[in-house]
Design an enzyme around this catalytic site. Structure first.
Site, mmCIF file in Angstrom:
data_model
loop_
_atom_site.group_PDB
_atom_site.id
_atom_site.type_symbol
_atom_site.label_atom_id
_atom_site.label_comp_id
_atom_site.label_asym_id
_atom_site.label_seq_id
_atom_site.Cartn_x
_atom_site.Cartn_y
_atom_site.Cartn_z
ATOM 1 C CG ASP A 28 81.187 20.235 30.683
ATOM 2 O OD1 ASP A 28 80.058 20.321 31.195
ATOM 3 O OD2 ASP A 28 81.584 19.221 30.039
ATOM 4 C CE LYS A 76 66.860 16.055 42.675
ATOM 5 N NZ LYS A 76 66.530 17.195 41.871
ATOM 6 C CG ASN A 95 63.165 14.529 41.488
ATOM 7 O OD1 ASN A 95 62.610 15.605 41.674
ATOM 8 N ND2 ASN A 95 64.246 14.405 40.759
ATOM 9 N N GLY A 139 48.139 12.149 31.480
ATOM 10 C CA GLY A 139 48.613 12.136 30.095
ATOM 11 C C GLY A 139 49.389 10.881 29.792
ATOM 12 C CB CYS A 143 65.129 14.432 36.998
ATOM 13 S SG CYS A 143 66.373 15.553 36.362
HETATM 14 C C1 UGA Z 1 62.138 17.325 37.916
HETATM 15 C C2 UGA Z 1 61.639 17.982 39.222
HETATM 16 O O1 UGA Z 1 60.348 18.530 39.007
HETATM 17 C C3 UGA Z 1 62.600 19.092 39.661
HETATM 18 O O2 UGA Z 1 62.175 19.653 40.897
HETATM 19 C C4 UGA Z 1 63.997 18.495 39.831
HETATM 20 O O3 UGA Z 1 64.957 19.489 40.171
HETATM 21 C C5 UGA Z 1 64.420 17.849 38.516
HETATM 22 O O4 UGA Z 1 63.465 16.845 38.138
HETATM 23 C C6 UGA Z 1 65.763 17.238 38.727
HETATM 24 O O5 UGA Z 1 65.864 16.305 39.535
HETATM 25 O O6 UGA Z 1 66.755 17.752 38.201
HETATM 26 P P1 UGA Z 1 62.115 18.012 35.334
HETATM 27 O O7 UGA Z 1 62.761 16.704 35.048
HETATM 28 O O8 UGA Z 1 62.650 19.238 34.696
HETATM 29 O O9 UGA Z 1 62.121 18.322 36.920
HETATM 30 O O10 UGA Z 1 60.617 17.838 34.878
HETATM 31 P P2 UGA Z 1 59.173 17.988 35.569
HETATM 32 O O11 UGA Z 1 58.668 19.352 35.391
HETATM 33 O O12 UGA Z 1 59.199 17.432 36.927
HETATM 34 O O13 UGA Z 1 58.342 17.022 34.612
HETATM 35 C C7 UGA Z 1 58.684 15.642 34.514
HETATM 36 C C8 UGA Z 1 57.753 14.921 33.602
HETATM 37 O O14 UGA Z 1 56.473 14.784 34.224
HETATM 38 C C9 UGA Z 1 57.501 15.577 32.255
HETATM 39 O O15 UGA Z 1 57.543 14.576 31.255
HETATM 40 C C10 UGA Z 1 56.116 16.155 32.390
HETATM 41 O O16 UGA Z 1 55.450 16.261 31.163
HETATM 42 C C11 UGA Z 1 55.458 15.144 33.304
HETATM 43 N N1 UGA Z 1 54.314 15.677 34.087
HETATM 44 C C12 UGA Z 1 54.501 16.701 34.967
HETATM 45 C C13 UGA Z 1 53.067 15.087 33.955
HETATM 46 O O17 UGA Z 1 52.883 14.139 33.180
HETATM 47 N N2 UGA Z 1 52.016 15.567 34.703
HETATM 48 C C14 UGA Z 1 52.177 16.590 35.578
HETATM 49 O O18 UGA Z 1 51.173 16.962 36.242
HETATM 50 C C15 UGA Z 1 53.440 17.177 35.712
#
Ligand code: UGA
Length: 437
Positions: free
Chosen positions: A34, A208, A212, A257, A264
């Site tokens: 990095d 990908k 997402n 919510g 992402c």
């Molecule tokens: C997301 C994807 O889920 C991963 O598979 C991917 O690898 C990643 O992006 C990336 O591209 O690097 P992440 O950003 O860690 O992962 O977060 P998520 O778990 O997807 O949650 C995203 C947002 O959605 C959060 O703010 C969460 O609170 C919200 N969320 C999630 C909801 O409001 N409702 C849900 O049912 C699920």
């Protein structure tokens, strides 16, 4: 363990660091690179720059086993590794497109310092056709006639669960168009061989973005339905359960919510919509998904205003600032936009998060309107409403009868529908949710 050489991981942030540690845990030698010297020296001292479950333990374990090392010297890593995973940032530009300048810098440096065959594996989320562009970019700057291959191996890790996701992947997508590169990646991922899905470069990149964007679409869909639940006295929690029981729909990512945030989903969805525009394909569906998500903030703020009318209260406690639980990440967190709107409306805020306080202090100035607290109970003190903006486990098990005693007016606004409404109401608190009226 089948692959014998040291694996290079370029960029050791939310994607790169779990990858370094995951490969080390599989028994490989790994070097993390990095350009941020401070980040590297902290990692060498066993201190990761991000909060993520299991990271500290694995980091210290493999600093001891000697399987991992870290450097800010990319040239050294390029010369010593055959396989280089590129995990640098691809932030969003003002116009919604992905900024590929970090990827380009890395590609040029690899080209200028190539000393033997290299397999360059793009792991950061990038627009379709980026791997082909990297190939051309390397060809343009290639210092000699050494061979190289490009692969796309998009990352599906979720923050807060990154290590669990690494060891239990749903699938490992590999876009590769050379036999040699494919053989090497099959060797590296041998422990997960049943999960491999090999495609061409553009298809892997498309998977990908489409993944997402589909996750974001599911969330905006359920949020839209939750507004109708609010208006019709239906319960979104049960609606989501009821529709999720259909295996064609599935139960996950149907939690209504205040919307999705993070580095992402918002960025990748906008970038995907931009790509659609670029190829004159109608992606207005995704633009709606984005707009529905943006409106979640206004909907939550309206709930606060409506709830407080009766009490003429001005102090609001906020529990949860990170964009989701088990991370200290506040990038594109809905909490930030909500905080700004509430400050504009003149409320006094008492903020608390189990992990994100340091990050929040860097972006929200401390003044007479914002108080940073050190416990959920302190955030609730003298507040006229308590908002829950992140569904940390810690909030679900709070003693709400104790909280009620210290609040100026007992109002809970559960932006993540994570509390038990009956329980909260039974304790004599007024409970507002997102579609669970
Ligand atoms: C997301 C994807 O889920 C991963 O598979 C991917 O690898 C990643 O992006 C990336 O591209 O690097 P992440 O950003 O860690 O992962 O977060 P998520 O778990 O997807 O949650 C995203 C947002 O959605 C959060 O703010 C969460 O609170 C919200 N969320 C999630 C909801 O409001 N409702 C849900 O049912 C699920």
């Amino acid at each position: 363990m089948s692959y014998k050489n040291t694996i290079g991981i370029i960029g050791v942030g939310h994607v790169g660091l779990p990858t370094v540690l995951g490969f080390a845990e599989l028994g490989y030698n790994v070097i993390g690179v990095d350009e941020d010297k401070e980040k590297i020296s902290n990692l060498l001292d066993g201190k990761p720059s991000i909060f993520e479950p299991k990271i500290v333990e694995l980091l210290n374990k493999h600093l001891s086993t000697g399987l991992i090392s870290f450097t800010d010297n990319l040239v050294k890593a390029v010369k010593s590794c055959e396989v280089l995973f590129v995990c640098v940032g691809t932030p969003q530009k003002e116009n919604g497109e992905a900024d590929l300048s970090q990827v380009e810098r890395v590609a040029i440096l690899i080209a200028q310092n190539i000393n033997a065959y290299k397999l360059i594996v793009e792991k950061s989320t990038v627009p379709i056709k980026t791997s082909q562009w990297i190939k051309k970019c390397i060809e343009m700057h290639l210092a000699n006639n050494e061979e190289f291959d490009i692969a796309s191996n998009p990352e599906f890790l979720q923050e807060g669960k990154a290590m669990d996701n690494f060891f239990n992947p749903d699938r490992i997508v590999i876009g590769i168009e050379s036999k040699k590169g494919e053989r090497i990646l099959r060797e590296i991922y041998k422990p997960f061989k049943e999960k491999l899905f090999v495609t061409n470069l553009n298809t892997a990149e498309m998977i990908k973005h489409a993944s997402n964007s589909f996750l974001a679409l599911k969330i905006s869909f359920i949020n839209m339905v939750s507004d109708l639940c609010d208006a019709t006295d239906a319960d979104i929690h049960k609606v989501a359960k009821g529709i999720g029981m259909d295996p064609r729909i599935g139960p996950s990512f149907l939690d209504a919510g205040i919307g999705y945030g993070g580095y992402c989903l918002p960025k990748d969805l906008r970038a995907f919509a931009k790509i659609g525009d670029q190829y004159q394909v109608d992606f207005s569906l995704l633009k709606q998904v984005d707009q529905i998500n943006e409106r979640r903030i206004d909907i939550l703020v309206s709930k606060v205003i409506n709830a407080l009318l009766k009490f003429d209260g001005k102090t609001i406690g906020i529990l949860g600032l990170s964009f989701k639980p088990n991370t200290d990440d506040i990038r594109e967190a809905p909490s930030l936009k909500i905080i700004h709107q509430l400050l504009e409306k003149g409320y006094l805020l008492r903020l608390y998060d189990p992990q994100a306080m340091d990050n929040i202090k860097q972006v929200i100035p401390s003044n007479s309107k914002v108080i940073f607290t050190s416990s959920p109970y302190e955030a609730a003190e003298q507040s006229n409403a308590l908002l829950i903006l992140t569904n940390w486990d810690e909030f679900i098990t709070l003693d709400f009868s104790k909280i009620k005693l210290t609040m100026s007016s007992p109002v809970i606004i559960d932006g993540r529908n994570c509390l038990n409404p009956e329980e909260i109401k039974r304790l004599g608190l007024k409970y507002y949710s997102m579609g669970r009226s």
